[in-house]
Design an enzyme around this catalytic site. Structure first.
Site: not given
Length: 149
Positions: A67-70
């Site tokens: 789950l790619a996020h920033s």
């Protein structure tokens, strides 16, 4: 969220059965989907990669799933998701959950939306039957239908 899935996950945010050389390329693809859907600028893609460089592969939340996020930032134009199914899995450096074949990009416009969308996706992906069905779905519409079940 289920009612809003079409808005949060439009066709333009999907990349199905695409190759990536490594985890950075996989996150870049997730970022491309977010940009294509109008959710973020390219700067957010760089922020997602920097987050993993700083914090490690904690974004690999289940076997085969990242789950790619920033953090919410000026690079997030509105809350949304991208969906990248890799043609060949890549290693993120997660001992228990590598290799990764599904990368979901998450952009939250603010902390509340970010957490709401993240928990809705996590809830859908915790179901093993849905996870298997998602692996075999051929179109964005099929994937959205499975997530809404």
């Amino acid at each position: 969220m289920a009612n809003d899935i079409n808005g949060f996950l439009p066709d333009s945010a999907f990349l199905l059965d695409v190759p990536a050389d490594d985890w950075k390329a996989a996150i870049r693809l997730a970022g491309d989907g977010l940009v294509a859907a109008g959710f973020t600028t390219d700067a957010y893609t760089d922020q997602m990669i920097e987050t993993v460089e700083k914090m490690g592969p904690y974004i690999v939340i289940a076997p085969g799933l990242a789950l790619a996020h920033s953090r919410p930032s000026d690079a997030v134009l509105k809350t949304g998701l991208s969906w990248v199914r890799l043609s060949t899995p890549v290693e993120f450096g997660s001992k228990s959950n590598d290799p990764v074949s599904l990368v979901i990009g998450l952009a939250g416009h603010d902390e509340n939306e970010h957490i709401g969308v993240m928990s809705a996706i996590a809830g859908a992906l915790i179901d093993p039957k849905k996870t298997v069905d998602l692996t075999h779905a051929d179109t964005p519409g099929e994937i959205r239908a499975i997530l809404q079940r």
